[in-house]
Design a protein around this motif. Structure first.
Motif, PDB file in Angstrom:
ATOM      1  N   HIS A  59       0.953  -1.361   0.221  1.00  0.00           N
ATOM      2  CA  HIS A  59       0.125  -0.212  -0.039  1.00  0.00           C
ATOM      3  C   HIS A  59       0.922   1.177  -0.088  1.00  0.00           C
ATOM      4  O   HIS A  59       1.974   1.129   0.501  1.00  0.00           O
ATOM      5  CB  HIS A  59      -0.760   0.031   1.245  1.00  0.00           C
ATOM      6  N   LEU A  60       0.414   2.337  -0.533  1.00  0.00           N
ATOM      7  CA  LEU A  60       0.907   3.613  -0.383  1.00  0.00           C
ATOM      8  C   LEU A  60       0.746   4.306   0.803  1.00  0.00           C
ATOM      9  O   LEU A  60      -0.319   3.940   1.489  1.00  0.00           O
ATOM     10  CB  LEU A  60       0.601   4.651  -1.385  1.00  0.00           C
ATOM     11  N   THR A  61       1.506   5.230   1.064  1.00  0.00           N
ATOM     12  CA  THR A  61       1.270   6.207   2.263  1.00  0.00           C
ATOM     13  C   THR A  61       1.796   7.483   2.389  1.00  0.00           C
ATOM     14  O   THR A  61       2.863   7.556   1.556  1.00  0.00           O
ATOM     15  CB  THR A  61       1.798   5.451   3.884  1.00  0.00           C
ATOM     16  N   PRO A  62       0.787   8.403   2.390  1.00  0.00           N
ATOM     17  CA  PRO A  62       1.504   9.826   2.527  1.00  0.00           C
ATOM     18  C   PRO A  62       2.835   9.856   3.321  1.00  0.00           C
ATOM     19  O   PRO A  62       2.948   9.261   4.522  1.00  0.00           O
ATOM     20  CB  PRO A  62       0.380  10.782   2.805  1.00  0.00           C
ATOM     21  N   GLU A  63       3.751  10.940   2.774  1.00  0.00           N
ATOM     22  CA  GLU A  63       4.889  10.886   3.650  1.00  0.00           C
ATOM     23  C   GLU A  63       5.205  12.338   3.843  1.00  0.00           C
ATOM     24  O   GLU A  63       6.166  12.815   4.474  1.00  0.00           O
ATOM     25  CB  GLU A  63       6.029  10.172   3.204  1.00  0.00           C
ATOM     26  N   ALA A  64       4.484  13.327   3.160  1.00  0.00           N
ATOM     27  CA  ALA A  64       5.065  14.703   2.942  1.00  0.00           C
ATOM     28  C   ALA A  64       4.621  15.707   4.083  1.00  0.00           C
ATOM     29  O   ALA A  64       4.884  16.845   4.013  1.00  0.00           O
ATOM     30  CB  ALA A  64       4.914  15.231   1.728  1.00  0.00           C
ATOM     31  N   GLY A  65       3.914  15.160   5.106  1.00  0.00           N
ATOM     32  CA  GLY A  65       3.467  15.718   6.144  1.00  0.00           C
ATOM     33  C   GLY A  65       2.650  17.191   5.568  1.00  0.00           C
ATOM     34  O   GLY A  65       1.784  17.029   4.685  1.00  0.00           O
ATOM     35  N   LEU A  66       2.482  18.211   6.281  1.00  0.00           N
ATOM     36  CA  LEU A  66       1.885  19.226   5.827  1.00  0.00           C
ATOM     37  C   LEU A  66       1.690  19.759   4.336  1.00  0.00           C
ATOM     38  O   LEU A  66       0.827  20.269   3.847  1.00  0.00           O
ATOM     39  CB  LEU A  66       2.296  20.468   6.844  1.00  0.00           C
ATOM     40  N   LYS A  67       3.196  19.466   3.740  1.00  0.00           N
ATOM     41  CA  LYS A  67       3.095  19.647   2.334  1.00  0.00           C
ATOM     42  C   LYS A  67       2.227  19.269   1.360  1.00  0.00           C
ATOM     43  O   LYS A  67       1.775  19.376   0.471  1.00  0.00           O
ATOM     44  CB  LYS A  67       4.498  19.328   1.810  1.00  0.00           C
ATOM     45  N   MET A  68       1.690  17.820   1.913  1.00  0.00           N
ATOM     46  CA  MET A  68       0.805  17.197   1.266  1.00  0.00           C
ATOM     47  C   MET A  68      -0.763  17.479   1.457  1.00  0.00           C
ATOM     48  O   MET A  68      -1.558  16.689   0.618  1.00  0.00           O
ATOM     49  CB  MET A  68       0.924  15.689   1.400  1.00  0.00           C
ATOM     50  N   MET A  69      -1.039  18.266   2.229  1.00  0.00           N
ATOM     51  CA  MET A  69      -2.267  18.481   2.540  1.00  0.00           C
ATOM     52  C   MET A  69      -3.062  19.642   1.367  1.00  0.00           C
ATOM     53  O   MET A  69      -2.025  20.418   0.979  1.00  0.00           O
ATOM     54  CB  MET A  69      -2.382  19.215   3.926  1.00  0.00           C
ATOM     55  N   PRO A  70      -4.210  19.250   1.219  1.00  0.00           N
ATOM     56  CA  PRO A  70      -4.526  20.217   0.073  1.00  0.00           C
ATOM     57  C   PRO A  70      -4.887  21.682   0.804  1.00  0.00           C
ATOM     58  O   PRO A  70      -4.867  21.656   2.063  1.00  0.00           O
ATOM     59  CB  PRO A  70      -6.339  19.713   0.021  1.00  0.00           C
ATOM     60  N   LYS A  71      -4.707  22.768  -0.097  1.00  0.00           N
ATOM     61  CA  LYS A  71      -5.028  23.904   0.432  1.00  0.00           C
ATOM     62  C   LYS A  71      -6.036  24.136   1.405  1.00  0.00           C
ATOM     63  O   LYS A  71      -6.061  24.746   2.323  1.00  0.00           O
ATOM     64  CB  LYS A  71      -4.836  24.830  -0.651  1.00  0.00           C
ATOM     65  N   LYS A  72      -7.390  23.654   1.057  1.00  0.00           N
ATOM     66  CA  LYS A  72      -8.324  23.889   1.536  1.00  0.00           C
ATOM     67  C   LYS A  72      -9.079  22.506   1.808  1.00  0.00           C
ATOM     68  O   LYS A  72      -8.949  21.620   0.900  1.00  0.00           O
ATOM     69  CB  LYS A  72      -9.292  24.663   1.047  1.00  0.00           C
TER      70      LYS A  72
END
Ligand SMILES: Cc1cc2nc3c(=O)[nH]c(=O)nc-3n(C[C@H](O)[C@H](O)[C@H](O)COP(=O)(O)OP(=O)(O)OC[C@H]3O[C@@H](n4cnc5c(N)ncnc54)[C@H](O)[C@@H]3O)c2cc1C
Ligand SMILES: Cc1cc2nc3c(=O)[nH]c(=O)nc-3n(C[C@H](O)[C@H](O)[C@H](O)COP(=O)(O)OP(=O)(O)OC[C@H]3O[C@@H](n4cnc5c(N)ncnc54)[C@H](O)[C@@H]3O)c2cc1C
Lengths: 429, 269
Positions: free
Chosen positions: A278-291
């Motif tokens: 499975h994939l998992t996000p790793e970029a922290g706050l950077k990966m959050m959508p703007k809104k």
């Protein structure tokens, strides 16, 4: 297209993972007419994770959580190991109390979804949502195959691979730098062997992380969690590094780990019962959508990038579930204001910011940044194992600690930098 | 001319992962996830296609433990109009005689209907008896291996094509009749979202038990089943030898392989 389904819902939720199921449960209990759409044949069939969940947020959401949920073992031993060709150095923490447990995400998600169903939510499995239905910039439902389904609000809980968000230009396409890849084996050993070999009581769980050679020194790490009768063994590697540096298939890295000491001995006689990736996000706050909200929709869980990934350990289930819970509260608030406009739903972001979810995300952001740097995963194991080896493996003159450390640090960069890193690391979970 | 069609489906353990009890020689069904017998999906598709052409209604029936409800919901998702789950402890352990008896009695309650369709056979027993036996109880004509059907002469007769290995035969049968659909003869349609929601929100699944059917308990379930498993021979497990050829020369490798096979008594001529 077929005529739209005759039934209209208050809320349509895409995805029955921890985030979607928690939102559905909370909304159904508040009296909303909710439908959850899951592409897996059963809820949980598409979900995979490492193996440990922090319990407290889930206890707040689900009534009777501790008694009913499919908990395997309460984690009472934590081990962090540094591994090189020369050997292993481990740090262990053991405690009588515990705030987290081991579990199968498939079972846990299925349980959460069944709670949502008993609370009155309609769960429809085996359907893939193809698009969010938009009218005049406002989400008004979803599209699946030839079917349209209308709802006042759409909760996007589609997980890390957020194709719907991408399609609607809510988030940009994922890049390899933003995700890590996990591969995992579940190996059945039986309760007795697990208890004997890992030094546990039947209700005690072990969470074991390893960094260094286990991922060919790439950013990431390996994990082992003990369930009741099985062990979850896996690796997580940051995708961008893996693509550049791993010259073989990633499952071979895990296969090597499983068949090397000490695992050969620890897992002897076990049988492979599950294999997944499975994939998992790793970029922290950077990966959050703007809104995380818009007219008629909210984004929760992994899709919203709400996850803490320290390379060797990933924590997302409790954050996902709690974001689903807060989304439900936000929907209730917007409902009382009379409409689901972006403005009325914006309280979701405020609720997230006030909760542990965003506080933890922010607190760990610098650690996450650090963890994507490769030197940690090479330098630390080399220095630690090197020093320890020099301390214990000698022929006549036993070296002093400082000498041993100096020797193994030779040519490996600044001690000061390492100290700084260590401090950042220790602020981790 | 609308048709009232009944399709019989079996909820079967997914036999790809099933084991045989070495003591009794019967299937171990417990703990194995079940599915609708895949060949019955061809029967359902066949019924739906007829409904698409002539209008009418398609009712699915299954004799099974209560867990088959999930399978029946799936069929409603495909477009089946309603489903009947025939479930009762006294029906458990049925052989084909007892199964077909219960199905026939249930179908009698649903009469008048025009057509009763079956899968060709099941993946967990594959006797292919049930359609014929049910027809015998009902004293109605039946035909197997059907791939196509078309109404003739208003609604009194149906013209069917059936395959026999390399031959296609055409028959005309009076309605009502029973037919078993050739397996793999069509592509079952996917479920749709609106049908699935219908399955969840409207009560389209009826549950029938023996209080309702009032069948003689000596004719159903284990008691009504004369079949006995006299013997079952499990396929022998051959442990892997885990030998590995370490060289690089392909000719040598082939020779090595032949030698190993010869040791096992395999002769190459
Ligand atoms: C290798 C690995 C190890 C991890 N270890 C841990 C750990 O030990 N502890 C921890 O807390 N977290 C861990 N995590 C993170 C955790 O698994 C996630 O954060 C969590 O599952 C997120 O929940 P979610 O509901 O947002 O998404 P998911 O669990 O991904 O659920 C999304 C659901 O949406 C469905 N879906 C997606 N698109 C559609 C569509 N178009 N139509 C219909 N359905 C759709 C999917 O089938 C899926 O069921 C790990 C993750 C990985 C990959
Ligand atoms: C030697 C032998 C011993 C057996 N012993 C046992 C036993 O001890 N316990 C036990 O539980 N079973 C036992 N069975 C299985 C049982 O007899 C059959 O599962 C059952 O009678 C249906 O037969 P079938 O699966 O071969 O159906 P087939 O005749 O191959 O099926 C044809 C079609 O009939 C329809 N159909 C079949 N079954 C049903 C159903 N239940 N509801 C609705 N439609 C249906 C479907 O359309 C199917 O495609 C035994 C079978 C054999 C051959």
């Amino acid at each position: 297209m077929d005529p739209p389904s005759a039934t209209k819902f208050d809320v349509a939720i895409v995805g029955a993972g921890p985030a979607g199921a928690s939102a559905a449960y909370t909304l159904a209990r508040k009296g909303f007419k909710v439908v959850v759409l899951e592409r897996g044949r059963t809820p949980g069939s598409k979900n995979l994770f490492g193996g440990r969940v922090y319990s407290h947020p889930l206890e707040l959401i689900f009534e009777g959580f501790k008694n009913e949920a499919p908990i395997e073992r309460w984690t009472k031993r934590e081990v962090l190991s540094f591994v090189t060709e020369e050997g292993i150095v481990s740090v262990e923490y053991a405690s009588g109390s515990s705030t987290s447990f081991t579990a199968y995400l498939s079972k846990l998600s299925a349980w959460m979804a069944s709670k949502a169903e008993s609370a009155g939510a309609i769960l429809v499995t085996d359907v893939r949502v193809d698009d969010i239905l938009m009218e005049n910039g406002k989400a008004v439902g979803i599209v699946s195959g030839g079917d349209r389904l209308y709802a006042d609000v759409v909760v996007i809980a589609e997980g890390v691979n957020r194709l719907l968000c991408e399609r609607r230009n809510i988030t940009p396409q994922l890049s390899p730098e933003e995700v890590a890849l996990g591969v995992k084996h579940v190996i059945r050993l039986g309760t007795d062997k697990i208890n004997d070999r890992f030094g546990l009581d039947s209700n005690e769980g072990l969470a074991w992380f390893l960094i260094g050679k286990v991922t060919d020194y790439l950013p990431g790490g390996a994990f082992l969690y003990t369930n009741s009768t099985t062990v979850s063994l896996g690796i997580v590697v940051f995708l961008s590094h893996a693509m550049k540096k791993v010259k073989r298939h990633i499952y071979e890295v895990l296969e090597d780990l499983r068949t090397s000491p000490p695992f050969t001995r620890l897992l002897e006689g076990g049988s492979l019962v599950e294999y997944g990736s499975h994939l998992t996000p790793e970029a922290g706050l950077k990966m959050m959508p703007k809104k995380l909200y818009g007219d008629g929709f909210l984004i929760v869980g992994d899709a919203a990038g709400l996850l803490i990934n320290l390379g060797y350990t990933v924590r997302g289930v409790d954050l996902a579930a709690f974001s689903g819970y807060l989304a439900a509260e936000a929907i209730e608030e917007a409902h009382s204001l009379g409409s689901y406009t972006s403005h009325n739903l914006s309280c979701y972001e405020r609720k997230l910011n006030d909760s542990f979810v965003m506080k933890e995300m922010k607190r760990h952001d610098s650690v996450q940044k650090l963890m994507s740097k490769s030197h940690i995963f090479e330098l630390y194991p080399q220095v630690l194992v090197g020093t320890t080896k020099r301390l214990f493996e000698f022929e006549e003159a036993s070296p002093k600690l400082l000498e041993a450390a100096k020797e193994s640090l030779k040519g490996k960069g600044s001690k000061f930098k390492m100290l700084l890193d260590a401090i950042t690391l220790m602020r981790g979970p | 001319m609308p048709l009232d069609i009944v399709v019989c489906v079996k909820w079967v353990p997914n036999t790809q992962i099933v084991n045989i009890d070495p003591r009794t020689g019967t299937l171990i069904r417990e703990g194995v996830p079940s599915i609708i017998n895949p060949h019955d999906l061809n029967a359902v598709e066949f019924g739906l296609t007829l409904k698409d052409s002539y209008g009418g209604r398609l009712t699915a029936i299954a004799m099974s433990p209560p867990s088959a409800k999930a399978g029946l919901e799936f069929l409603i998702g495909m477009g089946v109009d309603r489903a009947i789950l025939i479930t009762d402890r006294v029906f458990a352990g049925a052989d084909t005689l007892a199964t077909s008896y219960v199905l026939a009695k249930a179908i009698e309650r649903l009469m008048p209907t025009d057509l009763i369709i079956f899968g060709q056979e099941t993946i967990d027993s594959s006797t292919a008896h049930i359609c014929a036996q049910t027809a015998s109880w009902l004293k109605l004509p039946y035909i197997y291996y059907v791939i196509d059907a078309r109404l003739e002469d208003g609604k009194k007769n149906i013209v069917v094509k059936r395959v026999l290995e390399r031959k296609i035969e055409v028959f005309e049968l009076p309605l009502p009749c029973l037919m078993a659909i050739a397996m793999k003869s069509n592509v079952p349609r996917p479920v749709t979202l609106s049908n699935k929601i219908k399955a969840k929100m409207e009560n389209l699944i009826e549950v029938w038990n023996n209080e309702m059917l009032k069948l003689n308990i000596n004719c159903v379930g284990l008691k009504g089943s004369p079949t006995v498993v006299s013997k079952s021979i499990p396929t022998p497990v051959v442990p892997r030898k885990k030998l590995k050829f370490e060289g690089t020369d392909p000719i040598e490798a082939a020779r090595w392989l032949l030698d190993r096979l010869a040791e096992e008594g395999v002769r190459v001529i």
